[in-house]
Design an enzyme around this catalytic site. Structure first.
Site, PDB file in Angstrom:
ATOM      1  N   ASP A 207       0.678  -1.265   0.022  1.00 51.14           N
ATOM      2  CA  ASP A 207       0.075  -0.057  -0.066  1.00 51.14           C
ATOM      3  C   ASP A 207       0.861   1.353  -0.225  1.00 51.14           C
ATOM      4  OD1 ASP A 207      -2.761   1.155   0.622  1.00 51.14           O
ATOM      5  OD2 ASP A 207      -1.641   1.966   2.111  1.00 51.14           O
ATOM      6  N   GLU A 257       1.561  -0.367  -5.012  1.00 50.56           N
ATOM      7  CA  GLU A 257       0.829   0.815  -5.302  1.00 50.56           C
ATOM      8  C   GLU A 257       1.453   1.934  -5.505  1.00 50.56           C
ATOM      9  OE1 GLU A 257      -3.380   2.768  -3.482  1.00 50.56           O
ATOM     10  OE2 GLU A 257      -1.854   2.220  -2.269  1.00 50.56           O
TER      11      GLU A 257
END
Length: 530
Positions: A207, A257
């Site tokens: 993330d 990401e």
């Protein structure tokens, strides 16, 4: 069934299904999805034909940001189940030929994490975060002026404590940023990776992968200044090289990401000793326009080519407007800043385009990420304001509808309470939701589910080979890929008029019927054998 688990480089052309556990299936009837619900639906996922599952965070969390505020990476949040259940789920999925990816959130932890609680008590753990004295005569001003990572938010990224010190949080105050310059932070995360690889996971999604490293001086933000004080700093690459060494010991893979406009900087994360893949946000946010899509595809393939990494393709995820809704609007792109309540939508048009987009994305070289419910053609739900839970809505002052609309619990059974999800869902299902139920769609050969199942049976033929564009009228995308039994063609008509198909030996699959003259109608796609 998924692909065989011994396949080499499986991740280069995999179809990876994103499971937002809270909204997938509720096994214990409490209204929140859980691991028991996922385990019960593994046969559905195997029949769909996906190769792997990516789970959004399922760890112990106060859920101030949907689980992206992690209090303990080695404990499953009780609302989802137990660590033993997670281990069973990983093993049972593997028996069906389906691998598992977990989500790691390295930029920050929950304010309930033991480290931060010890830091609040004044312990040496403060060095693991970014604590600073404030500016101003009495330290009453934040240490710098960095903008929040929540779109549309003007809120500060610093929170002041009673002792007068401030701590940094690029997201919510409940998500304090870690200090990645401290060796204990690096060591802990490498141990977390080993913990989950030891339990059989095949990979990790990272993330906010470009945000971890911060300028140690924490200077004010100046537009255009290079390097950025906290985005895409060079120190990150040493971190990910260390991570790659851990993953290689387990044959594990990473997907990052990484939101970066600079393609050369983006490609650095995909060098052979760093991350295996990264999400492709240019394709996800691209409007339904032939020229724009072709440019996005070309640029994506070009930026991956120098490092030999496969592209990833995704139409939707847990943060963005669902595809059938987005494609049914005047503005068919995606931008957080343009989300608004009451946006007019033509769902029939959006569904037709989403069916075509499914065949387009699944025919491209690389891996595909499929967000749960996309295979059912679910629309974005407009959540009543008094039921919205997403902090993005509240941090926008109530103007942004937030991300809950794509997180509504799935419909499984047309004639069951709550469409077969389980107990009364944590987010309300709109009226008519049961019409999208998986059991009804499984019985309908013309449904979105049937289209995805058919496409995923054929897709392994496309593999990871090159793409060659074919001559086509304006507004039409046509390309060839090498197949196991000769060339495969994909044609997508985004023009206003029907188009003739190129020479072919067989029509393998269509997102909709051809017209009476055998031409491809607008907003329709086909796969052909050359």
């Amino acid at each position: 069934m998924g692909q065989p688990t011994h396949a080499q480089n499986w991740w280069r052309s995999a179809v990876i299904y994103q499971v937002y556990v809270r909204s997938f299936a509720d096994g214990d009837g409490d209204g929140t999805g859980d691991l028991a619900g996922v385990r019960a639906r593994l046969p559905y996922l195997a029949e769909l034909g996906v190769n792997a599952l990516w789970f959004n965070p399922w760890y112990l969390s106060p859920m101030k940001d949907g689980g992206y505020d992690v209090a303990d990476y080695r404990v499953i949040d009780p609302v989802f189940g137990t660590l033993a259940e997670a281990e069973k789920l990983i093993a049972e999925a593997k028996e069906l030929g389906i691998r598992t990816l977990v989500d790691i959130v390295p930029n920050h932890v929950s304010d309930q994490h033991p480290w931060f609680q010890a830091a609040l008590a004044g312990g040496p753990e403060r060095e693991l975060f970014h604590f600073r004295r404030g500016r101003g005569a009495h330290g009453e001003l934040p240490p710098n002026d960095w903008p929040s990572q929540f779109a549309g938010s003007a809120e500060p990224v610093w929170t002041r404590l009673p002792d007068g010190t401030w701590y940094l949080h690029l997201f919510t105050p409940e998500q304090p940023d870690l200090n990645w310059a401290h060796p204990a932070v690096r060591q802990e995360h490498e141990e977390i990776l080993r913990f989950w690889f030891e339990r059989g996971v095949a990979g990790v999604r990272i993330d906010s992968a470009a945000l971890l490293a911060k300028d140690p001086d924490l200077p004010d933000f100046v537009e255009g200044r290079d390097p950025h004080p906290y985005v895409d700093r060079d120190e990150l690459h040493d971190i990910y090289r260390s991570w790659r060494a851990v993953a290689d010991a387990y044959d594990g893979i990473f997907v990052g990401e990484v939101w970066l406009p600079d393609t050369e900087r983006f490609a650095r994360y995909l060098r052979p000793d760093e991350l295996h893949t990264a999400f492709n946000f240019s394709f996800l946010s691209c409007p339904w326009d032939a020229g724009r899509l072709r440019t996005s595809i070309d640029e994506t393939l070009a930026e991956h080519a120098p490092v030999g990494a496969p592209a990833t393709w995704v139409l939707c995820n847990h943060d963005v407007t669902r595809t059938v809704t987005r494609y049914g609007r005047t503005d068919t792109g995606f931008d957080f800043a343009t989300k608004a309540f009451g946006t007019p939508t033509d769902l029939a048009l959006g569904t037709r385009r989403a069916r075509a987009a499914a065949l387009l994305s699944l025919a491209l070289p690389g891996a595909v990420y499929l967000y749960q419910g996309e295979e059912l053609g679910l629309p974005e739900a407009e959540i009543p304001r008094d039921r919205i839970q997403d902090p993005m809505h509240f941090r926008s002052g109530g103007t942004d509808p937030g991300r809950d609309g794509c997180r509504v619990p799935l419909p499984w059974t047309g004639d069951a309470p709550y469409a077969g999800f389980g107990g009364e869902p944590w987010l309300p299902q709109p009226s008519g939701w049961s019409a999208y139920a998986a059991d009804l769609q499984a019985a309908d050969p013309g449904s979105m589910l049937s289209l995805y199942r058919a496409a995923l049976k054929i897709r392994p033929e496309f593999g990871d080979g090159p793409l060659t564009w074919l001559p086509a009228p304006e507004g039409v995308l046509a390309f060839a890929r090498p197949g196991q039994e000769g060339r495969l063609l994909c044609v997508v008509n985004l023009a206003d008029t029907p188009t003739d198909l190129p020479a072919h030996s067989r029509l393998l699959l269509g997102s909709g019927p051809l017209d009476p003259q055998g031409r491809l109608p607008k907003d329709t796609a086909v796969w052909l054998r050359g």
